[in-house]
Structure formats: C-alpha cells, structure tokens
Design a protein around this motif. Sequence first.
Motif, mmCIF file in Angstrom:
data_model
loop_
_atom_site.group_PDB
_atom_site.id
_atom_site.type_symbol
_atom_site.label_atom_id
_atom_site.label_comp_id
_atom_site.label_asym_id
_atom_site.label_seq_id
_atom_site.Cartn_x
_atom_site.Cartn_y
_atom_site.Cartn_z
ATOM 1 N N PHE A 220 29.324 39.934 23.054
ATOM 2 C CA PHE A 220 30.137 38.794 23.470
ATOM 3 C C PHE A 220 31.433 39.251 24.128
ATOM 4 C CE2 PHE A 220 33.591 35.813 22.973
ATOM 5 C CZ PHE A 220 33.036 34.641 23.443
ATOM 6 N N GLY A 221 32.149 40.167 23.472
ATOM 7 C CA GLY A 221 33.455 40.593 23.956
ATOM 8 C C GLY A 221 33.389 41.137 25.368
ATOM 9 N N HIS A 222 32.428 42.008 25.596
ATOM 10 C CA HIS A 222 32.326 42.580 26.934
ATOM 11 C C HIS A 222 31.793 41.553 27.924
ATOM 12 C CE1 HIS A 222 32.908 46.488 28.867
ATOM 13 N NE2 HIS A 222 32.143 45.977 29.790
ATOM 14 N N ASN A 223 30.941 40.658 27.443
ATOM 15 C CA ASN A 223 30.369 39.660 28.351
ATOM 16 C C ASN A 223 31.319 38.541 28.703
ATOM 17 O OD1 ASN A 223 28.068 41.040 28.592
ATOM 18 N ND2 ASN A 223 26.726 39.423 27.876
ATOM 19 N N ALA A 224 32.329 38.303 27.852
ATOM 20 C CA ALA A 224 33.340 37.328 28.252
ATOM 21 C C ALA A 224 33.928 37.796 29.585
ATOM 22 C CB ALA A 224 34.417 37.224 27.182
ATOM 23 N N LEU A 225 34.086 39.106 29.720
ATOM 24 C CA LEU A 225 34.544 39.675 30.987
ATOM 25 C C LEU A 225 33.463 39.563 32.043
ATOM 26 C CD1 LEU A 225 36.120 42.858 29.441
ATOM 27 C CD2 LEU A 225 37.374 40.946 30.404
ATOM 28 N N ALA A 226 32.223 39.859 31.644
ATOM 29 C CA ALA A 226 31.138 39.939 32.623
ATOM 30 C C ALA A 226 30.777 38.582 33.196
ATOM 31 C CB ALA A 226 29.903 40.567 31.981
ATOM 32 N N VAL A 227 30.778 37.543 32.365
ATOM 33 C CA VAL A 227 30.237 36.270 32.839
ATOM 34 C C VAL A 227 31.307 35.243 33.153
ATOM 35 C CG1 VAL A 227 28.170 36.657 31.474
ATOM 36 C CG2 VAL A 227 29.932 35.142 30.599
ATOM 37 N N TRP A 228 32.533 35.534 32.869
ATOM 38 C CA TRP A 228 33.576 34.545 33.162
ATOM 39 C C TRP A 228 34.735 35.166 33.925
ATOM 40 C CZ3 TRP A 228 34.938 30.031 34.458
ATOM 41 C CH2 TRP A 228 36.160 29.443 34.146
ATOM 42 N N PHE A 229 35.391 36.163 33.337
ATOM 43 C CA PHE A 229 36.618 36.657 33.957
ATOM 44 C C PHE A 229 36.351 37.452 35.238
ATOM 45 C CE2 PHE A 229 37.788 36.017 29.466
ATOM 46 C CZ PHE A 229 38.750 35.037 29.671
ATOM 47 N N THR A 230 35.382 38.328 35.229
ATOM 48 C CA THR A 230 35.105 39.088 36.453
ATOM 49 C C THR A 230 34.586 38.190 37.580
ATOM 50 O OG1 THR A 230 34.651 40.990 35.061
ATOM 51 C CG2 THR A 230 34.023 41.171 37.360
ATOM 52 N N PRO A 231 33.650 37.257 37.308
ATOM 53 C CA PRO A 231 33.258 36.351 38.395
ATOM 54 C C PRO A 231 34.438 35.594 39.004
ATOM 55 C CG PRO A 231 31.681 36.182 36.616
ATOM 56 C CD PRO A 231 32.778 37.075 36.123
ATOM 57 N N ILE A 232 35.418 35.182 38.182
ATOM 58 C CA ILE A 232 36.596 34.505 38.741
ATOM 59 C C ILE A 232 37.275 35.430 39.737
ATOM 60 C CG2 ILE A 232 38.924 33.656 38.256
ATOM 61 C CD1 ILE A 232 37.986 32.864 35.476
ATOM 62 N N GLY A 233 37.528 36.669 39.287
ATOM 63 C CA GLY A 233 38.239 37.617 40.140
ATOM 64 C C GLY A 233 37.470 37.927 41.413
ATOM 65 N N LEU A 234 36.161 38.127 41.281
ATOM 66 C CA LEU A 234 35.369 38.475 42.467
ATOM 67 C C LEU A 234 35.252 37.293 43.420
ATOM 68 C CD1 LEU A 234 32.544 40.756 41.032
ATOM 69 C CD2 LEU A 234 34.646 41.393 42.213
ATOM 70 N N ALA A 235 35.100 36.084 42.854
ATOM 71 C CA ALA A 235 35.033 34.908 43.721
ATOM 72 C C ALA A 235 36.320 34.813 44.541
ATOM 73 C CB ALA A 235 34.832 33.641 42.886
ATOM 74 N N GLY A 236 37.452 35.070 43.884
ATOM 75 C CA GLY A 236 38.739 35.025 44.574
ATOM 76 C C GLY A 236 38.833 36.100 45.651
ATOM 77 N N ALA A 237 38.479 37.326 45.293
ATOM 78 C CA ALA A 237 38.595 38.429 46.262
ATOM 79 C C ALA A 237 37.671 38.188 47.451
ATOM 80 C CB ALA A 237 38.256 39.752 45.585
ATOM 81 N N TYR A 238 36.451 37.721 47.180
ATOM 82 C CA TYR A 238 35.501 37.463 48.272
ATOM 83 C C TYR A 238 36.009 36.377 49.204
ATOM 84 C CZ TYR A 238 31.303 40.257 47.490
ATOM 85 O OH TYR A 238 30.405 41.279 47.433
#
Lengths: 492, 204
Positions: A220-238
């Motif tokens: 869960f801990g690592h996936n909170a990053l994988a499925v929520w926080f990182t997609p936010i960041g990548l969507a923004g950067a893209y």
Amino acid sequence: MAAQTTTKEQFISFASHTTEEVSEKQHRVEIDDSVTSPVVLYFLTGIGWLVFGSLAGLLAALKFNLPDWLGGTPFLTFGRIRPVHLNSVMYGWASLAGAGMIVWLTSRLCRAKIKETWALYVSAVLWNIGVAFGLVSLFFGYNQGMEWLEFPKPAGGLIALGFLFFAYSIVQTFRKRQVEHLYVSLWYILASLIWFPLLYVVANLGIYHGVTEAAMNWWFGHNALAVWFTPIGLAGAYYFIPKVIGRPIYSYYLGLLGFWAFALFYNWNGIHHLVGGPLPTWLVTVSIVASVMMFVPVMAVAVNHHLTTIGHFRMLKYSPTLRFVVFGSMSYTAVSFQGSIESLRSFSEVAHFTQYTIGHAHLGVYGFLSMILFGAIYYIMPRIAKWEWPYPKLIKLHFWMSAVGIALYVVALNMGGWIQGTMMNDPSLPFIASVNATKPYLWARSLGGTMMLVGHLAFAYQFLLIIYRSGPTRYVPAWFELRKTTEEDKPV
Amino acid sequence: MMFIRSFIFFLGVLATLLLGWAGLVGIPNFMISEVQPPKGLERYTYEQSYGRSIYIREGCLYCHSQQVRPAGFGADQERFWGRPSVPADYVYDKPHLLGTMRTGPDLFNIGARQSSEDWHLLHLYNPRIVSPGSVMPPFPWLFEEKISAAPDDKVIVLPDSITPREKVVVATREGRALTAYLIGMNHTYPVSQVPAHNDTTKKK
C-alpha cells in the motif's frame, strides 16, 4: 489610465486576430471559468496543509538536533509529529493540490466545462474534514501503527468518500468530452481514478496478520505513490512542458510504452521496503526485479520530457512554470534511478534502515511531485483568477528556496545516511557511533527544511494575493525577466 | 472502436494492480496463514498489550525496527541481536511493527539484552541519563511527581542534578506497561527453520 481589473473580455481580446482564434479563446476561457471555484478551494486548502505540514516537518527535524526541546509536551513528541507531517503533506497538500490540478487539466484536455461541480465541493469538504480529523487523532496518539495508514478508519473513510465524489465529477466531465484524441496526461489521470480507490479498499480488507500485514502495508505505502502521487506528477509534467515550450511531446509511442510499463511494474515494488526481513526471500526478490524494471518506464518518460525540453533551456529564464516543472521532471528521473539502485540487496544492506531512505523519499515527493504542483499552480491560477501573479520576485524566492532547500536536504541525508549505514554494519563500533555520525548532516537537513518553509510562506502569501486580486496590475504574465510593460501591452 | 479501446484500457489498468496485489500480498497471505506459533513464543499479557499500544501511540516504530537480519546481511548477528526473525515470530502481532528505520537499535530482543526495569524506566524518562549522545525523545508524561510514594509505586532514582526537590518520581501505569512490553521482547527461543543468508549472488 490602467484599468483596475482585467476582465474576461480583455483577456480574450489580447493579441487575438481572427474570429476563429477569438472563439477558440472564448471557449477556453469558459472552460477555465467553469472550474474556478472548486480549483481555488482545492489549492487553497492544499497550500494550508503544505504550510502546516512543513512546520510539523521542521519541528520533527529539529527534534533530532535538540531532542530535549519541547520534550515535556506529549503531542509535540517526535513519534507523533512525524506522522502528522507525512499525512499532512501527502493526504493534505499533495492530494488536494493534485486534485485541483486534475480538475483543471481534465476540463482543458476534454475541452469541456467541468460537470457536477457540486460533487467537487462535497469532495473538498469531506477530504479536508478527514485530514483535519486524522491529524488531530495523531496528535492525541490515535495511530493505527502502520506507516502511510496511520489515520484512524473514520478519517481514512472520509478521505476515501471525498475521493469518490471527486472521481465522479472527473468521469462525468470525461464522458462529455469534445475531443477525439486522449492526451497522455488523461491516461494517467483516469488510471489513478481506478487504482487509488481499489488500492485503498484492498488494503483495508482486514484479512492480513503478522508478516503479511507488513507486506500489505508496504504494498500500500509504495503504491500510494505508484497509483496516485506519481500519476499526478507525470500528468502535470506531460502537460506543462510541451504547453509552455509550445511544441508537441517528443514521442507519442514512448508515452504509450512508458504508461503501460509503469502500470505493469510499479505496483510490484513495495516489498523492497522489507529487504532482509522475515518474509519469504522470493517475495523480496520479485519486488527488487520489478524495481529494476522501472528503468523501462522511467527512461521512456525521461526521454520524452527531456528531449521535449532540450534546446529550449532559455525559456527557463523566463517562465516560472517551466522552471518548476522541468526541475520536477529532472528530479523524477533522478529519484527513479536512485530508487531502482537502492532496491538492490547489496545497496540496501547499507542504505536500508537509515536516513538515506528519508532523503530518497523527499527527492520524490518534494523534488518531483511538489515542484510540479508548484509549477502547475503558477500556470493555472492567473487563468482562473483572471489576475496575474503580483510579484515575480516572490516566485523567484520561492523557486530558489525550494530548489536549494531540497538539494541540501537530499544531499545531506544521502551522505549522512550512507555513513550511518556503514557504521551500523561495522560491529567493531558501538551503535551510538552511527547516531553521532549523522548529527551534522541532520543539522544540514534542518537548514534545508527551513529554506523550503520560507519558500512555502512566500508562495502562500502570494496565493492569497492572487485570489483577492491584490497587488500591482499586470497585463503580461509574471515572467521572471521581461521587458517592462509598454503602452502596446495595454488592452485597447 | 472507441468503446473497445476504453474497455481494454480499463481492463489493463485493473489487471495490473490486482496482479500486483495477488503476487505480493494475496498469495503470500494464503501461504503464511498456515504458520503455527513456535513453542517458546508466548501471547502478550494484558499489561504487555497495553504497553504495545503505548509504543504505537508514541511512535516508537518510526525509529526502531523489530526484525533481525540474517548473517551476512548487515551486522545484526555480530551485534548479537538474536537469531534471524521468521514469520512464526509474528503470529500474535497486530498491527505488525517491523519498522523501516534504525535511528535507534533493533528491539526484537531488547528484553533479552536489557531486562532491568529500572534501566528502561530511567531511559524512558530521559534517554541521555543512561545513553549519552542519544537523540531519542524523553517521555516524562509516562511518570509523575509525588510527595511520597505509595507502597506499590515504582520509584525511579534520578541523578541528583535533575531530581525534583522534596518529591519522588514514580512510573505511571503507562510507563510500567511500556516497560513490561519491552522486557517481554525476547525471541531467543529456538525455531525449526532459521533462514540462511538469502543473497546467494553476493560475495563477502
């Protein structure tokens, strides 16, 4: 005489020539108008949690330097302030600011006004109550005892409910989209809307015990990053890198490869947090393999972002958004490479259990995600508030405080953590030697944290100015360096 | 066409996450659910359970791990922190407190290394009394100052410089429970399967 406020019509008339362009811009302004209130609400509350969370983080950092300071106050002890910091910046700041960015992005990328605005208000209110309730519980010591899952069930439930309302509005907007083509950012956004609730539900099934609970915890801990926080960041950067530079993303197919490799490998990573622990060896090995495989999506994203940026570095001098977002995308590449290497057993033997990991985590969540969110907010706010940022100097201050602060933070903890791990693994030294060795680095960390807090205060102050439309009137964007406003810039 | 693509997208996104869960959590959970508690492992007493909740409340888990690494991976064995921990050691633990940080030492066998209640109480009152250089927070709220101690009170003897005048410092129920939990942390009993060093590729 300059007008005191820039109206919607002035914005549209700005530098537009043909009727087609006018109607295109008119449409865009209407879309932006439809999201103004919910997005400002998300950003405002998110920034509130950012300032609060940074204060808590700084206090936690200083506790290492001065362990007896405020030592008699139970709710300010390190073990309570630390989860307060993490949950405030993750579920408060990053999630709410990210949600605001997603609302604006979805509406823009679907070329449709936002639908079901009421659901967004409900979501923001539930979410904020959930975070506030959770943080108060942590101050009083009601901690579930698992990292990333510290909030008591009711607080987590309120946040989950808030997420569903948020997702409902985004999905409705998506269904009414006016575009054929779905841009990369939308893939990440839509995927995270499916992933995050599912992750939360599966993590709370309550069927885990003993060491598998630990496996679930870190999945869960690592996936909170994988499925929520990182997609936010990548969507923004893209979105923002090509947008500000004004040219298309380097490769659509790399984007596709990056997305699916990301989906496939990232959520197998979490168990590397338990390396050397009492779990079946194959389980940790699977996670290490998946962590190394993350090179694939990361390279795809890195090539895409950096090759879009390359040749346009001059623009970093002018555009605050681009400067923040490019810093973020470079941090993403750096932190992902670091993470893949860090997962290896020979590396973990030293770095695991030390401050090195804390440095790594901050490079990801701050250097990558928060910097992209800052850039996004600097881009979005003038468009929805119809007011330019009053003080480019304050943006500059924010950027340098954040950039130098996080750099100092990460370098200090990576070095200090490595030394700590080496000494811990040397049985000829007493354990306390590994504690004493980190002390100067922990002071440097506190200094870095203080700088970041100063940046956040400058940011929060200017955010309040822009929502009240205060400060000097501008007719051109608040670039860092640009010619002075001339007569020609003023609306006719 | 659009519908099919959306469907594939949705399915793919769903499948990737659930596969990860099945592989890393679901299947191991099924496999390990059969693990029986070792003979030497006792259930927590009421007081120890209460102490464990204090351990969680004060966030001890953010600086202390509860897992021992095998020989050849770190120096846990050379530091005599106990045999490598196995899944069976944790059957009574809810929530798990494995930890990911060693700002302070591992506590899996702290009760075996340091079984003195006086030492633990002193250390909790202010770690720097017994462990100079420590960065652990003090926990004075697990103690109270009294004019005189009751017969069943646990008085802690502080260095003269910090002893309150004409008062005694006694451990509260919470302080004693936390200490009972720490002293109970003793996993030195034998287990049938102790994992060998799990990295076969690395040369030492």
